[in-house]
Motif scaffolding. Sequence first.
Motif, PDB file in Angstrom:
ATOM      1  N   GLU A 194       1.091  13.449   5.567  1.00 28.43           N
ATOM      2  CA  GLU A 194       0.682  13.317   4.229  1.00 28.43           C
ATOM      3  C   GLU A 194       0.469  11.933   3.717  1.00 28.43           C
ATOM      4  O   GLU A 194      -0.487  11.833   2.918  1.00 28.43           O
ATOM      5  CB  GLU A 194       2.027  14.008   3.629  1.00 28.43           C
ATOM      6  N   LEU A 195       1.321  11.022   4.156  1.00 33.39           N
ATOM      7  CA  LEU A 195       1.003   9.769   3.855  1.00 33.39           C
ATOM      8  C   LEU A 195      -0.382   9.070   4.280  1.00 33.39           C
ATOM      9  O   LEU A 195      -0.855   8.373   3.575  1.00 33.39           O
ATOM     10  CB  LEU A 195       2.037   8.939   4.255  1.00 33.39           C
ATOM     11  N   ARG A 196      -0.505   9.411   5.586  1.00 30.86           N
ATOM     12  CA  ARG A 196      -1.779   8.880   6.130  1.00 30.86           C
ATOM     13  C   ARG A 196      -3.032   9.660   5.169  1.00 30.86           C
ATOM     14  O   ARG A 196      -3.950   8.932   5.124  1.00 30.86           O
ATOM     15  CB  ARG A 196      -1.949   9.433   7.627  1.00 30.86           C
ATOM     16  N   ASP A 197      -2.975  10.941   5.021  1.00 33.88           N
ATOM     17  CA  ASP A 197      -4.115  11.345   4.211  1.00 33.88           C
ATOM     18  C   ASP A 197      -4.435  10.680   2.621  1.00 33.88           C
ATOM     19  O   ASP A 197      -5.417  10.389   2.212  1.00 33.88           O
ATOM     20  CB  ASP A 197      -3.864  12.771   3.941  1.00 33.88           C
ATOM     21  N   LYS A 198      -3.109  10.334   2.215  1.00 33.83           N
ATOM     22  CA  LYS A 198      -3.001   9.859   0.697  1.00 33.83           C
ATOM     23  C   LYS A 198      -3.842   8.276   0.838  1.00 33.83           C
ATOM     24  O   LYS A 198      -4.391   7.884  -0.076  1.00 33.83           O
ATOM     25  CB  LYS A 198      -1.975   9.758   0.120  1.00 33.83           C
ATOM     26  N   THR A 237      -8.249   4.254   0.269  1.00 37.23           N
ATOM     27  CA  THR A 237      -8.787   3.215   1.030  1.00 37.23           C
ATOM     28  C   THR A 237     -10.219   3.668   1.049  1.00 37.23           C
ATOM     29  O   THR A 237     -11.405   3.019   0.965  1.00 37.23           O
ATOM     30  CB  THR A 237      -8.420   3.011   2.353  1.00 37.23           C
ATOM     31  N   SER A 238     -10.614   4.863   1.209  1.00 38.12           N
ATOM     32  CA  SER A 238     -11.947   5.483   1.327  1.00 38.12           C
ATOM     33  C   SER A 238     -12.946   5.421  -0.055  1.00 38.12           C
ATOM     34  O   SER A 238     -13.793   5.091  -0.204  1.00 38.12           O
ATOM     35  CB  SER A 238     -12.129   6.779   1.788  1.00 38.12           C
ATOM     36  N   MET A 242       0.752  -1.186  -0.113  1.00 33.17           N
ATOM     37  CA  MET A 242       0.014   0.119  -0.004  1.00 33.17           C
ATOM     38  C   MET A 242       0.808   1.191  -0.014  1.00 33.17           C
ATOM     39  O   MET A 242       0.612   2.151  -0.758  1.00 33.17           O
ATOM     40  CB  MET A 242      -0.934  -0.074   1.203  1.00 33.17           C
ATOM     41  N   VAL A 243       1.947   1.331   0.814  1.00 31.73           N
ATOM     42  CA  VAL A 243       2.767   2.329   0.822  1.00 31.73           C
ATOM     43  C   VAL A 243       3.596   2.551  -0.367  1.00 31.73           C
ATOM     44  O   VAL A 243       3.568   3.755  -0.894  1.00 31.73           O
ATOM     45  CB  VAL A 243       4.012   2.294   1.905  1.00 31.73           C
ATOM     46  N   LEU A 244       3.858   1.572  -1.181  1.00 30.69           N
ATOM     47  CA  LEU A 244       4.407   1.678  -2.391  1.00 30.69           C
ATOM     48  C   LEU A 244       3.361   2.226  -3.399  1.00 30.69           C
ATOM     49  O   LEU A 244       3.977   2.866  -4.344  1.00 30.69           O
ATOM     50  CB  LEU A 244       5.296   0.338  -2.896  1.00 30.69           C
ATOM     51  N   PHE A 245       2.313   1.552  -3.310  1.00 28.48           N
ATOM     52  CA  PHE A 245       1.201   1.898  -4.389  1.00 28.48           C
ATOM     53  C   PHE A 245       1.036   3.554  -4.228  1.00 28.48           C
ATOM     54  O   PHE A 245       0.973   4.334  -5.189  1.00 28.48           O
ATOM     55  CB  PHE A 245      -0.048   1.369  -4.145  1.00 28.48           C
ATOM     56  N   VAL A 246       0.703   4.025  -2.805  1.00 32.41           N
ATOM     57  CA  VAL A 246       0.214   5.329  -2.519  1.00 32.41           C
ATOM     58  C   VAL A 246       1.410   6.418  -3.050  1.00 32.41           C
ATOM     59  O   VAL A 246       1.186   7.175  -3.829  1.00 32.41           O
ATOM     60  CB  VAL A 246      -0.079   5.481  -1.510  1.00 32.41           C
TER      61      VAL A 246
END
Length: 313
Positions: free
Chosen positions: A301-305, A310-311, A46-50
């Motif tokens: 920033e990462l949390r928001d993206k 996910t939403s 997920m981190v890599l994708f975002v």
Amino acid sequence: MAALNLTPSDTSTFMLMGIPGLEAAHIWISIPFSMFYMISLLGNFMVLFVVGKEQTLHQPMYLLICMLALTDIGTSTSIVPKALCIFWLNLKGITVCACLTQMFLLHTVTAMHSAILVTMAFDRYIAICNPLRYATVLTNVRIAKLGLVGLIRAILFVLPLPLLLTRLPFCANRIILHNPFCDHMAVLKLSCGDTTFDGIYGLVVSFIIIGSDLMLIALSYGLIIRAVLRISSKTAHQKPLNTCTAHICVILISYTPFLFTALTYRFGQGIAPHVHIILADLNFLVPPMLNPIIYGVKTKELRDKVGKYTSRR
């Protein structure tokens, strides 16, 4: 099914016994193993994708987080699939070549992980102590070069470990009791030859990589603390320290279990062997699972993206 019929004296294979003393519980032990592994893969991919999709995250700090995610995926993937084969299917046999390859990949990724943590400490030092020069000192290209240097260092130091083992004769009893995976010391103990040089080299490599990296991290944070203490306003202390929180948490969960396990192996003779094994396994399972969660929670920033994607789903 051929692996089920292997004997410890087969010259082309080693036998990985999983967790001796808890064979009856292997199925139950496999449940947290597989859950940790799936959470680790989901979080790190997920981190890599975002980061890959969001142009605004194409910055040095997030590039380092992606490198960390890749090493986390490599760490868990190098040991969990084979461990689950042992727990689920009783497939304990592993060829000498596959064992040495697994050992090389595991130690290389571990050394690379340590190098990335050092680069992250340097990133935080520049961001806090020389913020005006941050954009010129730490570019994406420079971060990629530092990552490449860390990879080359890891390969150069780790590659001799399996190469040296190939010249040693192995005893008839080729059973690895200490882990459900191949590591340097476990394979070294199976040799009937003179392992003095191999043991010393492995110890020196561990000291150079882990020791030097910890000293560089400590130096970076020493300079950061000195710079923060020079700020007169106490409220201004919080912001620079908050930028280091995620990195400090990752350092603690990466190095503390490793050092604790090393001490228990050396001084904890009264601890049951299966406890040693489980602690060693958790070293390679828990940090890859927690690292993306820590950065997802602590980095706005990462949390928001991540929340946006996910939403959307």
